[in-house]
Scaffold this active site. Structure first.
Site, mmCIF file in Angstrom:
data_model
loop_
_atom_site.group_PDB
_atom_site.id
_atom_site.type_symbol
_atom_site.label_atom_id
_atom_site.label_comp_id
_atom_site.label_asym_id
_atom_site.label_seq_id
_atom_site.Cartn_x
_atom_site.Cartn_y
_atom_site.Cartn_z
ATOM 1 N N LYS A 139 -43.820 -49.888 -14.492
ATOM 2 C CA LYS A 139 -44.932 -48.854 -14.605
ATOM 3 C C LYS A 139 -45.955 -49.149 -13.524
ATOM 4 O O LYS A 139 -46.217 -50.432 -13.753
ATOM 5 C CB LYS A 139 -45.288 -48.664 -16.106
ATOM 6 C CG LYS A 139 -46.390 -47.758 -16.374
ATOM 7 C CD LYS A 139 -46.469 -47.315 -18.036
ATOM 8 C CE LYS A 139 -47.359 -48.392 -18.654
ATOM 9 N NZ LYS A 139 -48.519 -48.459 -18.168
ATOM 10 N N GLU A 179 -52.379 -40.977 -21.171
ATOM 11 C CA GLU A 179 -52.865 -41.444 -22.337
ATOM 12 C C GLU A 179 -54.487 -40.995 -22.408
ATOM 13 O O GLU A 179 -55.116 -40.890 -21.417
ATOM 14 C CB GLU A 179 -53.247 -42.978 -21.705
ATOM 15 C CG GLU A 179 -54.056 -43.860 -22.911
ATOM 16 C CD GLU A 179 -53.917 -45.396 -22.836
ATOM 17 O OE1 GLU A 179 -53.203 -45.941 -21.957
ATOM 18 O OE2 GLU A 179 -54.634 -45.960 -23.498
HETATM 19 O O1 KIV Z 1 -50.010 -51.625 -21.508
HETATM 20 C C1 KIV Z 1 -49.562 -50.727 -22.384
HETATM 21 O O2 KIV Z 1 -49.270 -51.077 -23.563
HETATM 22 C C2 KIV Z 1 -49.732 -49.478 -22.125
HETATM 23 C C3 KIV Z 1 -49.285 -48.427 -23.166
HETATM 24 C C4 KIV Z 1 -50.500 -48.430 -23.942
HETATM 25 C C5 KIV Z 1 -48.956 -46.969 -22.583
HETATM 26 O O3 KIV Z 1 -49.798 -48.846 -20.927
#
Ligand code: KIV
Length: 275
Positions: free
Chosen positions: A120, A189
Protein backbone atom coordinates in the site's frame (compact mmCIF):
# COMPACT_ATOMS: atom_id res chain seq x y z
CA UNK A 1 4.57 -42.44 -1.02
CA UNK A 2 1.45 -40.42 -1.86
CA UNK A 3 1.58 -38.60 -5.19
CA UNK A 4 -0.82 -36.01 -3.81
CA UNK A 5 0.53 -32.58 -2.94
CA UNK A 6 -0.34 -31.39 0.57
CA UNK A 7 -3.60 -29.46 0.64
CA UNK A 8 -3.01 -25.75 0.38
CA UNK A 9 -5.53 -22.99 1.03
CA UNK A 10 -5.61 -20.32 -1.63
CA UNK A 11 -5.39 -16.86 -0.14
CA UNK A 12 -7.78 -14.10 -1.09
CA UNK A 13 -5.92 -12.02 -3.69
CA UNK A 14 -6.01 -8.68 -5.52
CA UNK A 15 -8.36 -9.89 -8.34
CA UNK A 16 -10.79 -11.22 -5.68
CA UNK A 17 -10.83 -7.82 -4.00
CA UNK A 18 -11.42 -6.02 -7.30
CA UNK A 19 -14.22 -8.45 -8.23
CA UNK A 20 -16.11 -7.44 -5.05
CA UNK A 21 -16.74 -3.89 -6.35
CA UNK A 22 -20.35 -3.02 -5.49
CA UNK A 23 -20.97 -6.50 -4.03
CA UNK A 24 -20.55 -7.98 -0.52
CA UNK A 25 -18.50 -5.48 1.51
CA UNK A 26 -14.80 -6.33 1.86
CA UNK A 27 -13.81 -6.95 5.49
CA UNK A 28 -10.35 -5.65 6.42
CA UNK A 29 -8.47 -5.10 9.68
CA UNK A 30 -4.90 -4.23 10.54
CA UNK A 31 -2.61 -6.93 11.97
CA UNK A 32 0.96 -6.71 13.21
CA UNK A 33 1.65 -10.01 14.99
CA UNK A 34 1.30 -13.74 14.23
CA UNK A 35 -1.17 -14.65 17.03
CA UNK A 36 -3.54 -11.78 16.26
CA UNK A 37 -3.31 -12.52 12.51
CA UNK A 38 -4.27 -16.13 13.26
CA UNK A 39 -7.42 -15.00 15.11
CA UNK A 40 -8.42 -12.41 12.49
CA UNK A 41 -7.76 -14.74 9.54
CA UNK A 42 -11.08 -16.58 10.09
CA UNK A 43 -13.08 -13.36 9.81
CA UNK A 44 -11.32 -11.06 7.37
CA UNK A 45 -10.84 -10.94 3.60
CA UNK A 46 -7.75 -8.76 3.94
CA UNK A 47 -5.20 -8.06 6.68
CA UNK A 48 -3.23 -4.84 6.39
CA UNK A 49 0.17 -4.65 8.05
CA UNK A 50 -0.29 -0.92 8.40
CA UNK A 51 2.50 1.48 9.22
CA UNK A 52 0.15 2.43 12.08
CA UNK A 53 2.26 -0.30 13.76
CA UNK A 54 4.67 2.53 14.60
CA UNK A 55 2.07 4.28 16.76
CA UNK A 56 0.07 1.25 17.94
CA UNK A 57 2.91 -1.13 18.84
CA UNK A 58 6.06 0.99 19.07
CA UNK A 59 4.61 4.13 20.70
CA UNK A 60 5.76 6.57 17.99
CA UNK A 61 3.90 9.92 17.71
CA UNK A 62 3.09 9.33 14.01
CA UNK A 63 4.03 6.97 11.17
CA UNK A 64 6.97 8.99 9.83
CA UNK A 65 9.56 7.06 11.90
CA UNK A 66 8.50 3.63 10.64
CA UNK A 67 11.23 1.79 8.68
CA UNK A 68 11.19 -0.83 5.92
CA UNK A 69 12.83 -3.28 8.34
CA UNK A 70 9.95 -2.85 10.82
CA UNK A 71 7.40 -3.50 8.05
CA UNK A 72 9.31 -6.61 6.93
CA UNK A 73 9.42 -8.09 10.45
CA UNK A 74 5.73 -7.45 11.12
CA UNK A 75 4.78 -8.57 7.58
CA UNK A 76 6.60 -11.88 8.11
CA UNK A 77 4.80 -12.42 11.43
CA UNK A 78 1.36 -11.75 9.91
CA UNK A 79 2.08 -14.08 6.98
CA UNK A 80 3.11 -16.83 9.41
CA UNK A 81 -0.05 -16.37 11.46
CA UNK A 82 -2.56 -16.29 8.59
CA UNK A 83 -3.55 -18.71 5.83
CA UNK A 84 -6.59 -17.41 3.95
CA UNK A 85 -6.71 -13.64 4.09
CA UNK A 86 -4.89 -11.46 1.60
CA UNK A 87 -1.97 -9.74 3.34
CA UNK A 88 -1.04 -6.21 2.27
CA UNK A 89 2.03 -4.47 3.72
CA UNK A 90 2.32 -0.68 3.93
CA UNK A 91 5.31 0.96 2.27
CA UNK A 92 6.68 3.24 5.00
CA UNK A 93 7.47 6.94 4.66
CA UNK A 94 10.65 7.47 2.63
CA UNK A 95 10.59 4.08 0.89
CA UNK A 96 8.72 5.05 -2.31
CA UNK A 97 8.53 8.82 -2.77
CA UNK A 98 12.08 9.35 -4.17
CA UNK A 99 11.55 7.66 -7.54
CA UNK A 100 9.64 4.81 -9.19
CA UNK A 101 12.87 2.77 -9.29
CA UNK A 102 13.47 3.16 -5.54
CA UNK A 103 9.81 2.29 -4.90
CA UNK A 104 10.12 -0.83 -7.07
CA UNK A 105 13.27 -2.04 -5.28
CA UNK A 106 11.67 -1.56 -1.85
CA UNK A 107 8.27 -3.02 -2.84
CA UNK A 108 9.99 -6.07 -4.36
CA UNK A 109 12.01 -6.49 -1.16
CA UNK A 110 8.84 -6.28 0.96
CA UNK A 111 7.13 -8.90 -1.21
CA UNK A 112 10.11 -11.28 -1.40
CA UNK A 113 10.99 -11.11 2.30
CA UNK A 114 7.42 -11.31 3.65
CA UNK A 115 5.53 -13.25 0.94
CA UNK A 116 2.71 -10.66 1.11
CA UNK A 117 0.33 -10.29 -1.84
CA UNK A 118 0.45 -6.50 -2.28
CA UNK A 119 1.80 -3.22 -0.96
CA UNK A 120 0.00 0.00 0.00
CA UNK A 121 1.15 3.53 -0.78
CA UNK A 122 -0.36 6.87 0.18
CA UNK A 123 -1.42 8.45 -3.11
CA UNK A 124 -0.69 11.98 -4.23
CA UNK A 125 0.13 13.71 -7.52
CA UNK A 126 3.79 12.68 -7.36
CA UNK A 127 3.00 9.01 -6.66
CA UNK A 128 0.61 8.25 -9.53
CA UNK A 129 3.39 7.43 -12.03
CA UNK A 130 5.02 5.23 -9.39
CA UNK A 131 1.81 3.21 -8.95
CA UNK A 132 1.67 2.69 -12.73
CA UNK A 133 5.37 1.65 -12.73
CA UNK A 134 4.89 -0.88 -9.90
CA UNK A 135 1.68 -2.42 -11.28
CA UNK A 136 3.18 -2.79 -14.79
CA UNK A 137 6.07 -4.70 -13.19
CA UNK A 138 3.87 -7.16 -11.31
CA UNK A 139 3.34 -5.51 -7.93
CA UNK A 140 -0.31 -5.20 -6.84
CA UNK A 141 -0.81 -1.78 -5.24
CA UNK A 142 -3.46 -0.54 -2.82
CA UNK A 143 -3.84 3.26 -2.88
CA UNK A 144 -4.75 5.55 0.04
CA UNK A 145 -6.44 8.96 -0.28
CA UNK A 146 -8.08 11.53 2.02
CA UNK A 147 -6.32 11.72 5.38
CA UNK A 148 -2.82 10.47 4.63
CA UNK A 149 -1.03 9.80 7.94
CA UNK A 150 2.47 9.99 6.38
CA UNK A 151 1.77 13.60 5.36
CA UNK A 152 0.39 14.91 8.67
CA UNK A 153 3.47 17.06 9.26
CA UNK A 154 2.70 18.93 6.02
CA UNK A 155 -1.09 18.61 5.95
CA UNK A 156 -1.62 19.74 9.56
CA UNK A 157 -2.48 16.80 11.81
CA UNK A 158 -4.89 13.89 12.04
CA UNK A 159 -8.13 15.61 11.07
CA UNK A 160 -10.84 14.92 8.51
CA UNK A 161 -10.09 16.02 4.95
CA UNK A 162 -12.22 17.35 2.08
CA UNK A 163 -13.91 20.16 4.02
CA UNK A 164 -13.60 22.72 1.18
CA UNK A 165 -14.84 22.16 -2.36
CA UNK A 166 -11.27 22.63 -3.63
CA UNK A 167 -9.99 19.87 -1.34
CA UNK A 168 -12.93 17.60 -2.24
CA UNK A 169 -12.12 17.93 -5.95
CA UNK A 170 -8.45 17.26 -5.30
CA UNK A 171 -9.17 14.08 -3.29
CA UNK A 172 -11.66 12.84 -5.90
CA UNK A 173 -9.07 13.46 -8.64
CA UNK A 174 -6.36 11.64 -6.63
CA UNK A 175 -8.64 8.63 -6.16
CA UNK A 176 -9.49 8.57 -9.87
CA UNK A 177 -5.82 8.87 -10.90
CA UNK A 178 -4.83 6.15 -8.39
CA UNK A 179 -7.41 3.74 -9.83
CA UNK A 180 -6.50 4.64 -13.42
CA UNK A 181 -2.82 3.99 -12.64
CA UNK A 182 -3.76 0.39 -11.82
CA UNK A 183 -4.34 0.21 -8.04
CA UNK A 184 -6.57 -2.79 -7.26
CA UNK A 185 -8.43 -0.86 -4.53
CA UNK A 186 -8.19 2.46 -2.72
CA UNK A 187 -8.36 3.18 1.02
CA UNK A 188 -10.42 6.33 1.65
CA UNK A 189 -9.63 7.80 5.08
CA UNK A 190 -11.27 10.57 7.09
CA UNK A 191 -13.67 12.15 4.60
CA UNK A 192 -17.39 13.03 4.78
CA UNK A 193 -19.98 10.53 3.53
CA UNK A 194 -20.84 12.53 0.38
CA UNK A 195 -17.26 12.50 -0.88
CA UNK A 196 -16.76 8.81 0.03
CA UNK A 197 -19.88 7.90 -1.97
CA UNK A 198 -18.82 10.06 -4.90
CA UNK A 199 -15.38 8.42 -5.02
CA UNK A 200 -16.98 4.96 -4.73
CA UNK A 201 -19.39 5.71 -7.58
CA UNK A 202 -16.67 7.26 -9.74
CA UNK A 203 -13.80 4.78 -9.61
CA UNK A 204 -13.89 1.26 -11.02
CA UNK A 205 -12.03 -0.46 -8.19
CA UNK A 206 -13.31 -0.97 -4.63
CA UNK A 207 -12.99 1.73 -1.99
CA UNK A 208 -12.07 0.64 1.55
CA UNK A 209 -13.33 3.17 4.07
CA UNK A 210 -11.90 4.21 7.43
CA UNK A 211 -13.78 7.14 8.90
CA UNK A 212 -15.46 7.47 5.51
CA UNK A 213 -19.05 6.13 6.09
CA UNK A 214 -20.72 2.93 4.92
CA UNK A 215 -20.76 4.31 1.39
CA UNK A 216 -17.54 2.43 0.57
CA UNK A 217 -17.09 -1.08 -0.92
CA UNK A 218 -15.35 -2.30 2.24
CA UNK A 219 -14.23 -1.18 5.68
CA UNK A 220 -10.99 -1.22 7.64
CA UNK A 221 -10.20 -0.29 11.24
CA UNK A 222 -7.02 -0.37 13.28
CA UNK A 223 -7.62 -3.60 15.22
CA UNK A 224 -6.24 -2.27 18.51
CA UNK A 225 -8.73 0.65 18.30
CA UNK A 226 -11.75 -1.57 17.78
CA UNK A 227 -10.58 -3.92 20.55
CA UNK A 228 -10.55 -0.97 22.98
CA UNK A 229 -6.83 -1.07 23.79
CA UNK A 230 -6.53 2.73 24.00
CA UNK A 231 -8.33 5.11 26.32
CA UNK A 232 -8.96 7.46 23.37
CA UNK A 233 -10.17 6.50 19.92
CA UNK A 234 -11.27 8.62 16.96
CA UNK A 235 -15.01 9.31 16.46
CA UNK A 236 -15.30 6.84 13.58
CA UNK A 237 -14.13 3.81 15.61
CA UNK A 238 -16.69 1.40 17.05
CA UNK A 239 -15.28 -0.51 20.04
CA UNK A 240 -16.18 -4.18 19.90
CA UNK A 241 -14.33 -5.05 23.12
CA UNK A 242 -12.72 -3.44 26.16
CA UNK A 243 -9.35 -5.18 26.11
CA UNK A 244 -7.71 -2.30 28.00
CA UNK A 245 -10.11 -2.94 30.90
CA UNK A 246 -9.70 -6.73 30.62
CA UNK A 247 -5.88 -6.56 30.57
CA UNK A 248 -5.83 -4.15 33.50
CA UNK A 249 -8.20 -6.40 35.48
CA UNK A 250 -6.05 -9.47 34.70
CA UNK A 251 -2.79 -7.69 35.66
CA UNK A 252 -4.35 -6.44 38.93
CA UNK A 253 -5.50 -10.00 39.79
CA UNK A 254 -2.05 -11.41 39.04
CA UNK A 255 -0.29 -8.69 41.07
CA UNK A 256 -2.52 -9.32 44.06
CA UNK A 257 -2.03 -13.10 43.85
CA UNK A 258 1.77 -12.73 43.67
CA UNK A 259 1.86 -10.31 46.61
CA UNK A 260 -0.40 -12.56 48.71
CA UNK A 261 1.61 -15.69 47.68
CA UNK A 262 -1.53 -17.22 46.14
CA UNK A 263 0.30 -17.64 42.80
CA UNK A 264 1.72 -20.08 41.87
CA UNK A 265 -0.49 -22.65 43.60
CA UNK A 266 -0.23 -26.45 43.71
CA UNK A 267 -1.67 -26.81 40.18
CA UNK A 268 0.99 -24.53 38.72
CA UNK A 269 4.19 -26.08 40.14
CA UNK A 270 6.34 -29.13 39.32
CA UNK A 271 6.79 -32.01 41.76
CA UNK A 272 9.83 -34.28 41.91
CA UNK A 273 9.15 -37.98 41.11
CA UNK A 274 9.01 -40.15 44.21
CA UNK A 275 12.07 -42.37 44.79
O1 KIV B 1 -1.49 2.15 8.65
C1 KIV B 1 -2.68 1.82 8.72
O2 KIV B 1 -3.11 1.11 9.64
C2 KIV B 1 -3.57 2.29 7.66
C3 KIV B 1 -5.03 2.05 7.85
C4 KIV B 1 -5.52 2.97 8.90
C5 KIV B 1 -5.79 2.17 6.59
O3 KIV B 1 -3.13 2.86 6.71
Amino acid sequence: MSSQRPETVRRFAAPDVTARKGKTPIVCLTAYTAPVAEILDDHCDLLLVGDSVGMVVHGLPNTVGVTLEMMILHGQAVMRGSKKAMVVVDMPFGSYEGSAEIAYANAARLMKETGCQAVKVESGPTIIDTIDYLVKRGIPVMGHVGLRPQSVLVDGGFKARGKTSEERSRILEEARATANAGAFCVVVEGVAEGLAREITETIEVPTIGIGASAGCDGQILVTDDMLGLFDWTPKFVRRYADLRGEISKAAAGYAEDVRERRFPGPAEIYFAKAG
